[in-house]
Design a protein around this motif. Structure first.
Motif, PDB file in Angstrom:
ATOM      1  N   UNK A   1     -42.542   3.199  18.303  1.00 39.20           N
ATOM      2  CA  UNK A   1     -41.767   3.979  17.330  1.00 39.20           C
ATOM      3  C   UNK A   1     -42.351   3.795  15.920  1.00 39.20           C
ATOM      4  N   UNK A   2     -42.430   4.907  15.170  1.00 36.86           N
ATOM      5  CA  UNK A   2     -42.945   4.811  13.798  1.00 36.86           C
ATOM      6  C   UNK A   2     -41.848   4.270  12.886  1.00 36.86           C
ATOM      7  N   UNK A   3     -42.207   3.274  12.094  1.00 34.91           N
ATOM      8  CA  UNK A   3     -41.225   2.711  11.162  1.00 34.91           C
ATOM      9  C   UNK A   3     -41.652   3.039   9.738  1.00 34.91           C
ATOM     10  N   UNK A   4     -40.771   3.724   9.037  1.00 33.88           N
ATOM     11  CA  UNK A   4     -41.116   4.216   7.697  1.00 33.88           C
ATOM     12  C   UNK A   4     -40.234   3.538   6.651  1.00 33.88           C
ATOM     13  N   UNK A   5     -40.880   3.044   5.604  1.00 35.44           N
ATOM     14  CA  UNK A   5     -40.137   2.474   4.468  1.00 35.44           C
ATOM     15  C   UNK A   5     -40.028   3.549   3.385  1.00 35.44           C
ATOM     16  N   UNK A   6     -38.813   3.814   2.944  1.00 38.01           N
ATOM     17  CA  UNK A   6     -38.603   4.753   1.831  1.00 38.01           C
ATOM     18  C   UNK A   6     -38.103   3.960   0.632  1.00 38.01           C
ATOM     19  N   UNK A   7     -38.759   4.141  -0.504  1.00 39.35           N
ATOM     20  CA  UNK A   7     -38.309   3.467  -1.728  1.00 39.35           C
ATOM     21  C   UNK A   7     -37.707   4.522  -2.649  1.00 39.35           C
ATOM     22  N   UNK A   8     -36.464   4.277  -3.080  1.00 43.70           N
ATOM     23  CA  UNK A   8     -35.795   5.216  -3.980  1.00 43.70           C
ATOM     24  C   UNK A   8     -34.368   5.464  -3.545  1.00 43.70           C
ATOM     25  N   UNK A   9     -33.540   5.930  -4.463  1.00 46.11           N
ATOM     26  CA  UNK A   9     -32.107   6.038  -4.151  1.00 46.11           C
ATOM     27  C   UNK A   9     -31.452   7.318  -4.675  1.00 46.11           C
ATOM     28  N   UNK A  10     -32.257   8.336  -5.005  1.00 47.47           N
ATOM     29  CA  UNK A  10     -31.669   9.556  -5.583  1.00 47.47           C
ATOM     30  C   UNK A  10     -31.579  10.687  -4.570  1.00 47.47           C
ATOM     31  N   UNK A  11     -31.230  11.875  -5.094  1.00 45.17           N
ATOM     32  CA  UNK A  11     -31.133  13.060  -4.240  1.00 45.17           C
ATOM     33  C   UNK A  11     -32.512  13.445  -3.712  1.00 45.17           C
ATOM     34  N   UNK A  24     -40.387  14.902  14.832  1.00 44.62           N
ATOM     35  CA  UNK A  24     -40.373  14.820  16.311  1.00 44.62           C
ATOM     36  C   UNK A  24     -40.801  13.427  16.786  1.00 44.62           C
ATOM     37  N   UNK A  25     -41.380  12.617  15.900  1.00 39.26           N
ATOM     38  CA  UNK A  25     -41.782  11.258  16.288  1.00 39.26           C
ATOM     39  C   UNK A  25     -40.583  10.313  16.377  1.00 39.26           C
ATOM     40  N   UNK A  26     -39.416  10.806  16.006  1.00 39.97           N
ATOM     41  CA  UNK A  26     -38.174  10.001  16.013  1.00 39.97           C
ATOM     42  C   UNK A  26     -38.364   8.666  15.286  1.00 39.97           C
ATOM     43  N   UNK A  27     -38.794   8.730  14.019  1.00 38.62           N
ATOM     44  CA  UNK A  27     -39.061   7.485  13.284  1.00 38.62           C
ATOM     45  C   UNK A  27     -37.789   6.717  12.956  1.00 38.62           C
ATOM     46  N   UNK A  28     -37.955   5.434  12.717  1.00 44.75           N
ATOM     47  CA  UNK A  28     -36.848   4.627  12.194  1.00 44.75           C
ATOM     48  C   UNK A  28     -37.075   4.483  10.694  1.00 44.75           C
ATOM     49  N   UNK A  29     -36.011   4.693   9.932  1.00 42.47           N
ATOM     50  CA  UNK A  29     -36.114   4.695   8.476  1.00 42.47           C
ATOM     51  C   UNK A  29     -35.553   3.395   7.908  1.00 42.47           C
ATOM     52  N   UNK A  30     -36.333   2.788   7.006  1.00 39.39           N
ATOM     53  CA  UNK A  30     -35.902   1.560   6.327  1.00 39.39           C
ATOM     54  C   UNK A  30     -35.934   1.864   4.838  1.00 39.39           C
ATOM     55  N   UNK A  63     -42.366  -6.330   5.666  1.00 36.54           N
ATOM     56  CA  UNK A  63     -42.939  -7.174   6.739  1.00 36.54           C
ATOM     57  C   UNK A  63     -41.890  -7.498   7.792  1.00 36.54           C
ATOM     58  N   UNK A  64     -40.705  -7.869   7.333  1.00 35.19           N
ATOM     59  CA  UNK A  64     -39.625  -8.225   8.278  1.00 35.19           C
ATOM     60  C   UNK A  64     -39.381  -7.110   9.296  1.00 35.19           C
ATOM     61  N   UNK A  65     -39.588  -5.854   8.825  1.00 42.74           N
ATOM     62  CA  UNK A  65     -39.247  -4.723   9.690  1.00 42.74           C
ATOM     63  C   UNK A  65     -40.459  -4.048  10.333  1.00 42.74           C
ATOM     64  N   UNK A  66     -41.627  -4.640  10.189  1.00 39.48           N
ATOM     65  CA  UNK A  66     -42.832  -4.102  10.849  1.00 39.48           C
ATOM     66  C   UNK A  66     -43.136  -2.674  10.448  1.00 39.48           C
ATOM     67  N   UNK A  67     -43.056  -2.407   9.146  1.00 42.01           N
ATOM     68  CA  UNK A  67     -43.237  -1.035   8.625  1.00 42.01           C
ATOM     69  C   UNK A  67     -44.661  -0.525   8.864  1.00 42.01           C
ATOM     70  N   UNK A  68     -44.768   0.747   9.304  1.00 44.20           N
ATOM     71  CA  UNK A  68     -46.090   1.362   9.510  1.00 44.20           C
ATOM     72  C   UNK A  68     -46.639   1.960   8.215  1.00 44.20           C
ATOM     73  N   UNK A  69     -45.767   2.642   7.475  1.00 42.60           N
ATOM     74  CA  UNK A  69     -46.197   3.152   6.170  1.00 42.60           C
ATOM     75  C   UNK A  69     -44.977   3.373   5.275  1.00 42.60           C
ATOM     76  N   UNK A  70     -45.246   3.477   3.963  1.00 41.37           N
ATOM     77  CA  UNK A  70     -44.158   3.644   2.988  1.00 41.37           C
ATOM     78  C   UNK A  70     -44.282   4.997   2.292  1.00 41.37           C
TER      79      UNK A  70
END
Ligand code: GLY
Length: 441
Positions: A1-11, A24-30, A63-70
């Protein structure tokens, strides 16, 4: 599963989160946020609240969440070097390194880059570190714009005719800027219509997304103080009603040349969004400034229209394979209106200032989309948190019906709120068309 880190908190980040989750890759969002955005939190597998200056904390969470890209939403973490920091632990990002983010964080860097590599688009400009020579330069121009070099949240640019009247006042503003900043930039004031062109870049290939027009001023008919942006629209033909196909091409061509110049200047490939704030003048398309990220609100106009998988786009940006991807958007018109507290943009002692943290109720907004910005979900409901609260987006086959959808949704949001009813209306758009006709002569 692709793990994506998103930085930011706005609209803007809510719209990015939605585009990631739609993949369609059904990523997990962090999500790493400086304050909790309840809508982003709901889409996320895990959330960390922290400062965008705390790069160690961001790296630990990744690192804790094994992120693939941000994916980096706002400019502050870019300015703090978050992409460089993630790179050190082998996590790639959609977003430029600190050096490349100067495209946004240093207006003088960008003006000088265009000059050095003979890229069209600069107005007449000069950069000053003292008052020496400013008066002579200003006296040779019909109108001027003065601004400090660094990040100003879209509110640091002072335009003659809008924010001050005389050349004497311009000089006084330069003096004030130089008291707090090392550099002041003086541009020739340009007359025309503005558009935002958010381009995707892997460092060698640059792809344009549909152009958008933002509305910076707080009140109807472009009156009042500048804000972060009160709303925006885009057209179903992926142009704007006052633009020609050549105008879009000119903005893209400038951005392609800038991407190439950035590589020649720094030896690094620009991977992320190059958002050009352009103005169409009687002598062609000119550059007002670049941002190193998606626009807010403009991200809400284009990301919901994306037909291509956003995770595939992110991977292509990171891997330098954007030339192998067809980036497609639905042929729909969009109108985005920001719901803000009544006191937004007004002085702190204004009677409406008490609305800034008020409770709001959201009824059925039917087919409109809502993107949460500065809101907090408490046990008894949704509260605004002193800034733009919710982006309401209407999407349809034409601007008229997109605007109607957005307005209907606005009326389903109750509380001491305000918005700009004129954004996306026929009347305001006709004014833009007439203005541009006059400019083009
Ligand atoms: N729409 C203005 C900005 O994103 O900076």
């Amino acid at each position: 599963m692709v793990k994506v880190l998103l930085i930011g908190n706005g609209a803007r980040e809510h719209a990015i989160a939605e585009a990631i989750i739609r993949s369609q890759h059904k990523p997990a969002l962090f999500s790493f946020m400086k304050s909790n955005n309840p809508a982003i939190a709901e889409l996320s597998s895990a959330v960390r609240l922290g400062s965008y200056g705390n790069l160690n904390d961001i790296n630990t969470f990744a690192s804790e969440n094994g992120i693939d890209f941000a994916v980096i939403g706002p400019e502050d973490p870019l300015n703090n070097g978050v992409v460089d920091s993630l790179k050190r632990i082998s996590i790639p990002a959609v977003g430029p390194t600190k050096q490349l983010a100067q495209l946004e964080t240093s207006k003088s860097f960008t003006r000088n880059l265009l000059s050095k590599y003979v890229i069209p688009g600069n107005p007449q400009y000069r950069i000053f570190t003292s008052m020496e020579g400013i008066k002579d330069f200003i006296d040779g121009l019909d109108g001027v714009v003065v601004k400090p070099d660094g990040l100003t949240g879209g509110k640091g640019v002072l335009v003659q005719g809008d924010h001050f009247e005389t050349k004497g006042e311009a000089l006084e503003h330069c003096r004030e800027i130089l008291r707090e900043h090392s550099v002041v930039i003086v541009d020739e004031k340009l007359e025309g219509e503005e558009f935002s062109l958010q381009c995707l870049s892997d460092g060698t290939t640059v792809v344009a997304t549909p152009p958008v027009q933002d509305h910076k001023r707080r009140f109807v008919d472009d009156k009042g103080p500048n804000t972060g942006g009160m709303g925006s629209y885009s057209s179903e033909d992926h142009s704007l009603p006052f633009m020609t196909v050549a105008d879009v091409a000119e903005g893209l061509a400038i951005t392609q040349k800038v991407a190439e110049a950035l590589y020649r200047e720094t030896g690094e490939y620009y991977k992320g969004v190059m958002y050009g704030g352009f103005i169409i003048t009687k002598s062609g398309v000119k550059l007002l400034e670049y941002n190193a990220r998606f626009g807010d609100p403009e991200a809400m106009n284009i990301l919901p229209l994306l037909k291509t998988d956003f995770v595939d786009i992110c991977k292509a940006i990171i891997n330098g394979t954007l030339n192998q991807l067809d980036v497609e958007f639905e042929k729909k018109a969009t109108v985005c209106k920001y719901i803000v507290p009544k006191g937004y943009g007004l002085p702190a002692d204004h009677p409406d200032a008490q609305s800034m943290s008020a409770k709001i109720d959201v009824d059925d907004v039917q087919e409109a989309r809502l993107y949460y910005a500065s809101v907090d979900k408490k046990d008894d409901g949704l509260y605004m948190t002193k800034s733009r609260a919710i982006g309401v987006v209407g999407i349809s086959d034409d601007l008229e019906s997109a605007e109607r959808i957005a307005e209907r949704a606005v009326s389903a949001i109750h509380g001491p709120v305000d918005h700009r009813p004129d954004i996306g209306t026929k009347r305001l758009i006709q004014r833009r068309i007439d203005h541009m006709k006059k400019i083009r002569g």
